[in-house]
Design a protein around this motif. Structure first.
Motif, PDB file in Angstrom:
ATOM      1  N   ALA A  88      37.760  60.384  41.305  1.00 21.70           N
ATOM      2  CA  ALA A  88      37.653  58.939  41.506  1.00 21.70           C
ATOM      3  C   ALA A  88      38.197  58.280  40.261  1.00 21.70           C
ATOM      4  O   ALA A  88      38.018  58.778  39.150  1.00 21.70           O
ATOM      5  CB  ALA A  88      36.199  58.513  41.735  1.00 21.70           C
ATOM      6  N   GLY A  89      38.871  57.175  40.450  1.00 13.82           N
ATOM      7  CA  GLY A  89      39.381  56.445  39.309  1.00 13.82           C
ATOM      8  C   GLY A  89      38.266  55.653  38.646  1.00 13.82           C
ATOM      9  O   GLY A  89      37.109  55.699  39.061  1.00 13.82           O
ATOM     10  N   PRO A  90      38.598  54.890  37.634  1.00 11.49           N
ATOM     11  CA  PRO A  90      37.582  54.160  36.881  1.00 11.49           C
ATOM     12  C   PRO A  90      37.045  52.922  37.592  1.00 11.49           C
ATOM     13  O   PRO A  90      36.108  52.309  37.122  1.00 11.49           O
ATOM     14  CB  PRO A  90      38.336  53.767  35.600  1.00 11.49           C
ATOM     15  CG  PRO A  90      39.770  53.687  36.033  1.00 11.49           C
ATOM     16  CD  PRO A  90      39.945  54.752  37.070  1.00 11.49           C
ATOM     17  N   GLY A  91      37.625  52.556  38.717  1.00  7.77           N
ATOM     18  CA  GLY A  91      37.235  51.317  39.388  1.00  7.77           C
ATOM     19  C   GLY A  91      38.128  50.200  38.918  1.00  7.77           C
ATOM     20  O   GLY A  91      38.040  49.757  37.766  1.00  7.77           O
ATOM     21  N   HIS A  92      39.030  49.753  39.778  1.00 10.95           N
ATOM     22  CA  HIS A  92      40.011  48.748  39.380  1.00 10.95           C
ATOM     23  C   HIS A  92      39.347  47.386  39.228  1.00 10.95           C
ATOM     24  O   HIS A  92      38.419  47.046  39.979  1.00 10.95           O
ATOM     25  CB  HIS A  92      41.126  48.673  40.432  1.00 10.95           C
ATOM     26  CG  HIS A  92      42.336  47.968  39.952  1.00 10.95           C
ATOM     27  ND1 HIS A  92      42.435  46.586  39.964  1.00 10.95           N
ATOM     28  CD2 HIS A  92      43.494  48.423  39.420  1.00 10.95           C
ATOM     29  CE1 HIS A  92      43.604  46.236  39.474  1.00 10.95           C
ATOM     30  NE2 HIS A  92      44.272  47.325  39.134  1.00 10.95           N
ATOM     31  N   PRO A  93      39.794  46.579  38.272  1.00 10.09           N
ATOM     32  CA  PRO A  93      39.200  45.247  38.099  1.00 10.09           C
ATOM     33  C   PRO A  93      39.242  44.387  39.360  1.00 10.09           C
ATOM     34  O   PRO A  93      38.402  43.490  39.519  1.00 10.09           O
ATOM     35  CB  PRO A  93      40.051  44.629  36.984  1.00 10.09           C
ATOM     36  CG  PRO A  93      40.569  45.798  36.208  1.00 10.09           C
ATOM     37  CD  PRO A  93      40.787  46.886  37.216  1.00 10.09           C
ATOM     38  N   ARG A  94      40.195  44.617  40.239  1.00  4.26           N
ATOM     39  CA  ARG A  94      40.296  43.814  41.462  1.00  4.26           C
ATOM     40  C   ARG A  94      39.495  44.400  42.628  1.00  4.26           C
ATOM     41  O   ARG A  94      39.530  43.862  43.733  1.00  4.26           O
ATOM     42  CB  ARG A  94      41.761  43.656  41.859  1.00  4.26           C
ATOM     43  CG  ARG A  94      42.573  42.807  40.883  1.00  4.26           C
ATOM     44  CD  ARG A  94      43.945  42.489  41.448  1.00  4.26           C
ATOM     45  NE  ARG A  94      44.786  41.727  40.546  1.00  4.26           N
ATOM     46  CZ  ARG A  94      44.802  40.403  40.459  1.00  4.26           C
ATOM     47  NH1 ARG A  94      43.968  39.688  41.234  1.00  4.26           N
ATOM     48  NH2 ARG A  94      45.604  39.791  39.623  1.00  4.26           N
ATOM     49  N   LEU A  95      38.787  45.502  42.394  1.00  2.00           N
ATOM     50  CA  LEU A  95      38.038  46.137  43.479  1.00  2.00           C
ATOM     51  C   LEU A  95      36.982  45.204  44.053  1.00  2.00           C
ATOM     52  O   LEU A  95      36.789  45.138  45.267  1.00  2.00           O
ATOM     53  CB  LEU A  95      37.392  47.425  42.973  1.00  2.00           C
ATOM     54  CG  LEU A  95      36.524  48.197  43.978  1.00  2.00           C
ATOM     55  CD1 LEU A  95      37.350  48.636  45.187  1.00  2.00           C
ATOM     56  CD2 LEU A  95      35.874  49.409  43.306  1.00  2.00           C
ATOM     57  N   ALA A  96      36.288  44.461  43.200  1.00  2.00           N
ATOM     58  CA  ALA A  96      35.214  43.574  43.682  1.00  2.00           C
ATOM     59  C   ALA A  96      35.756  42.518  44.639  1.00  2.00           C
ATOM     60  O   ALA A  96      35.134  42.216  45.668  1.00  2.00           O
ATOM     61  CB  ALA A  96      34.512  42.914  42.500  1.00  2.00           C
ATOM     62  N   GLY A  97      36.925  41.957  44.337  1.00  2.00           N
ATOM     63  CA  GLY A  97      37.496  40.936  45.212  1.00  2.00           C
ATOM     64  C   GLY A  97      37.914  41.500  46.556  1.00  2.00           C
ATOM     65  O   GLY A  97      37.713  40.864  47.598  1.00  2.00           O
ATOM     66  N   VAL A  98      38.483  42.693  46.546  1.00  2.00           N
ATOM     67  CA  VAL A  98      38.868  43.326  47.807  1.00  2.00           C
ATOM     68  C   VAL A  98      37.624  43.689  48.606  1.00  2.00           C
ATOM     69  O   VAL A  98      37.558  43.468  49.820  1.00  2.00           O
ATOM     70  CB  VAL A  98      39.725  44.581  47.531  1.00  2.00           C
ATOM     71  CG1 VAL A  98      39.993  45.343  48.824  1.00  2.00           C
ATOM     72  CG2 VAL A  98      41.044  44.186  46.861  1.00  2.00           C
ATOM     73  N   ARG A  99      36.614  44.219  47.934  1.00  5.88           N
ATOM     74  CA  ARG A  99      35.369  44.576  48.622  1.00  5.88           C
ATOM     75  C   ARG A  99      34.732  43.350  49.266  1.00  5.88           C
ATOM     76  O   ARG A  99      34.250  43.402  50.413  1.00  5.88           O
ATOM     77  CB  ARG A  99      34.390  45.216  47.645  1.00  5.88           C
ATOM     78  CG  ARG A  99      33.094  45.677  48.313  1.00  5.88           C
ATOM     79  CD  ARG A  99      32.014  46.015  47.300  1.00  5.88           C
ATOM     80  NE  ARG A  99      32.386  47.123  46.450  1.00  5.88           N
ATOM     81  CZ  ARG A  99      32.549  47.049  45.136  1.00  5.88           C
ATOM     82  NH1 ARG A  99      32.405  45.869  44.515  1.00  5.88           N
ATOM     83  NH2 ARG A  99      32.865  48.106  44.430  1.00  5.88           N
ATOM     84  N   ALA A 100      34.720  42.226  48.576  1.00  6.34           N
ATOM     85  CA  ALA A 100      34.124  41.004  49.117  1.00  6.34           C
ATOM     86  C   ALA A 100      34.859  40.551  50.378  1.00  6.34           C
ATOM     87  O   ALA A 100      34.226  40.110  51.351  1.00  6.34           O
ATOM     88  CB  ALA A 100      34.149  39.900  48.064  1.00  6.34           C
ATOM     89  N   ALA A 101      36.176  40.670  50.392  1.00  3.07           N
ATOM     90  CA  ALA A 101      36.947  40.276  51.576  1.00  3.07           C
ATOM     91  C   ALA A 101      36.664  41.209  52.745  1.00  3.07           C
ATOM     92  O   ALA A 101      36.547  40.762  53.904  1.00  3.07           O
ATOM     93  CB  ALA A 101      38.436  40.280  51.251  1.00  3.07           C
ATOM     94  N   VAL A 102      36.531  42.500  52.470  1.00  4.96           N
ATOM     95  CA  VAL A 102      36.231  43.462  53.538  1.00  4.96           C
ATOM     96  C   VAL A 102      34.827  43.245  54.086  1.00  4.96           C
ATOM     97  O   VAL A 102      34.591  43.292  55.295  1.00  4.96           O
ATOM     98  CB  VAL A 102      36.383  44.908  53.014  1.00  4.96           C
ATOM     99  CG1 VAL A 102      35.873  45.918  54.042  1.00  4.96           C
ATOM    100  CG2 VAL A 102      37.838  45.207  52.665  1.00  4.96           C
ATOM    101  N   ASP A 103      33.873  42.992  53.193  1.00  5.97           N
ATOM    102  CA  ASP A 103      32.470  42.905  53.593  1.00  5.97           C
ATOM    103  C   ASP A 103      32.079  41.556  54.192  1.00  5.97           C
ATOM    104  O   ASP A 103      31.007  41.429  54.794  1.00  5.97           O
ATOM    105  CB  ASP A 103      31.566  43.178  52.389  1.00  5.97           C
ATOM    106  CG  ASP A 103      31.585  44.646  51.986  1.00  5.97           C
ATOM    107  OD1 ASP A 103      32.097  45.469  52.765  1.00  5.97           O
ATOM    108  OD2 ASP A 103      31.099  44.958  50.882  1.00  5.97           O
ATOM    109  N   ALA A 104      32.910  40.540  54.028  1.00  6.35           N
ATOM    110  CA  ALA A 104      32.583  39.218  54.591  1.00  6.35           C
ATOM    111  C   ALA A 104      32.450  39.306  56.103  1.00  6.35           C
ATOM    112  O   ALA A 104      33.146  40.086  56.765  1.00  6.35           O
ATOM    113  CB  ALA A 104      33.651  38.213  54.200  1.00  6.35           C
ATOM    114  N   PHE A 105      31.567  38.495  56.653  1.00  4.53           N
ATOM    115  CA  PHE A 105      31.328  38.488  58.108  1.00  4.53           C
ATOM    116  C   PHE A 105      32.128  37.333  58.710  1.00  4.53           C
ATOM    117  O   PHE A 105      31.699  36.183  58.661  1.00  4.53           O
ATOM    118  CB  PHE A 105      29.836  38.321  58.375  1.00  4.53           C
ATOM    119  CG  PHE A 105      29.462  38.470  59.828  1.00  4.53           C
ATOM    120  CD1 PHE A 105      30.065  39.426  60.625  1.00  4.53           C
ATOM    121  CD2 PHE A 105      28.487  37.660  60.386  1.00  4.53           C
ATOM    122  CE1 PHE A 105      29.711  39.573  61.957  1.00  4.53           C
ATOM    123  CE2 PHE A 105      28.120  37.792  61.715  1.00  4.53           C
ATOM    124  CZ  PHE A 105      28.735  38.749  62.494  1.00  4.53           C
TER     125      PHE A 105
END
Length: 416
Positions: A88-105
């Motif tokens: 696994a990589g270190p976790g990209h700084p933009r991961l949180a923004g992508v996750r929020a878009a995926v998880d939005a209802f």
């Protein structure tokens, strides 16, 4: 905790053998399977787990970590002084923004959706940007949140069935693009949400290429989860291929390419199982399908093309742990014909694995330098590359150790 519960290796300080047993069990492997994948025996694995054999050298620990897909080396060794993410990589700084878009209802999106043709053009530009960029995750991380939201809105606001199916195809491909960003980052549940949503949107689209691409990515997600998921990887890949096969006589280049990519995926999984004949048979069939494509064709998602088959041959040989054959295939393949920087870097890493298997660590390190030059983010997130570099930082040859350490610093594995 009941007798059936698996202990948590983080709850108490455990010795190496106990950690190995826990992590092996979580991967669904027997001792015989673990030993076989490492060229050893089940008795050897039992000896490590029970403490009859002492903790092995770093080279063996890294090999075990590779087989078990250990994310952090400390999970296996118990050492809390050095944390090294392997698969696994270190976790990209933009991961949180992508996750929020995926998880939005997206139940009541208020913005007006762009036309599907506009979204398609943005997707095409995003794929091109990914292939050209050395920092492709940074590029994708900036584009994905808006693409995800707009593609979801396009599905919701489609008035006619034909428009809705077209929008679902775009949404599915958006999730495919997202999976390239999320892969090898420290959020496995997010990866599976993306893969599953891509499959659902592809099925709703009734678009053969979208269905094939979603199956291809789902097969990869299963295979990368470890040997206990290999059957699921085969099932998804072969089901996607069975769906496409009746269409192939008159298929477009895009549909033919995804079918060829699925054939190779089956071969890749067979190579992971060390099924030599099956792996090469699938590769040969995929090559025949690639030869039906125009000489300059390059699939923007799967990279399937005539140019990629040499790289695929290296991968098969490496996964079969055939060092000499890996080097022979690497000599025959032409990395410069691969137009994608991240895919070219991935090929260089596979070449390096072959040289390492063949007992040529200096060439392996030089090849990893080329991978870093092509796409630093690719090598930074690749567990195989990390394993080679870490192994050679312990080399008894000072020049090799120094070169490996310099590369480890560039990859963020060691402090400068």
């Amino acid at each position: 905790m009941s007798q059936d519960d698996t202990p948590d290796p983080y709850a108490d300080p455990l010795v190496f053998g106990q950690r190995l047993q826990i992590l092996r069990t979580r991967r669904g492997l027997t001792r015989e399977q673990l030993g076989g994948l490492l060229g050893r025996t089940g008795s050897w694995a039992k000896g490590l787990e029970t403490g009859r054999l002492k903790t092995p050298k770093l080279e063996v620990i890294l090999a075990i970590a590779e087989v078990l897909r250990v994310r952090d080396l400390a999970d296996l060794t118990g050492s809390q002084t050095v944390h090294i993410d392997l698969f696994a990589g270190p976790g990209h700084p933009r991961l949180a923004g992508v996750r929020a878009a995926v998880d939005a209802f997206p139940i009541a999106l208020r913005q007006e959706a762009p036309p599907t043709a506009h979204l398609r053009a943005r997707l095409d530009r995003a794929w091109r940007a990914r292939h050209r960029a050395p920092n492709h995750r940074e590029v994708l991380g900036g584009l994905l949140p808006d693409l995800i939201r707009d593609a979801q809105a396009a599905v919701q606001q489609a008035d006619r069935a034909v428009e809705r199916r077209a929008a679902q195809a775009v949404l599915s491909e958006t999730y495919s693009l997202c999976q390239f960003f999320v892969a090898y980052q420290p959020d496995a549940p997010l990866l599976w949400r993306v893969a599953e949503r891509g499959l659902i949107a592809a099925q709703e689209s009734e678009d053969p290429r979208a269905i094939g691409v979603a199956a291809w990515l789902a097969a990869q997600a299963h295979r990368d989860s470890g040997p206990s998921h290999f059957e699921a990887a085969d099932s998804v890949a072969l089901a996607g291929l069975a769906y496409l096969e009746p269409l192939l006589p008159d298929a477009s280049d895009g549909v033919l390419a995804i079918a060829g990519a699925l054939v190779f995926e089956a071969g890749y999984t067979a190579a992971r199982r060390k099924e030599t004949g099956t792996a090469w048979r699938h590769w040969d069939r995929a090559r025949t399908m690639a030869e039906r494509l125009p000489a300059d064709f390059y699939d923007p998602i799967t990279s399937f093309s005539r140019a990629i088959m040499g790289a695929h041959a290296v991968t098969v040989a490496v996964e079969l742990h055939a060092g000499g054959e890996s080097v022979r295939q690497a000599a025959a393949a032409d990395a410069l014909t691969i137009p994608s920087r991240p895919r070219r870097a991935r090929h260089r890493i596979e070449e390096a694995r072959g040289y390492q298997l063949d007992g040529q660590p200096d060439v392996a390190l030089a090849t990893l330098d080329k991978a870093h030059e092509a796409a630093p983010e690719t090598i930074k997130y690749n567990g195989y590359a990390k394993r080679i570099v870490l192994e050679e930082t312990e080399s008894k040859i000072s020049a090799r150790r120094r070169r490996a350490s310099e590369l480890a610093v560039k990859m963020g594995l060691l402090a400068a």
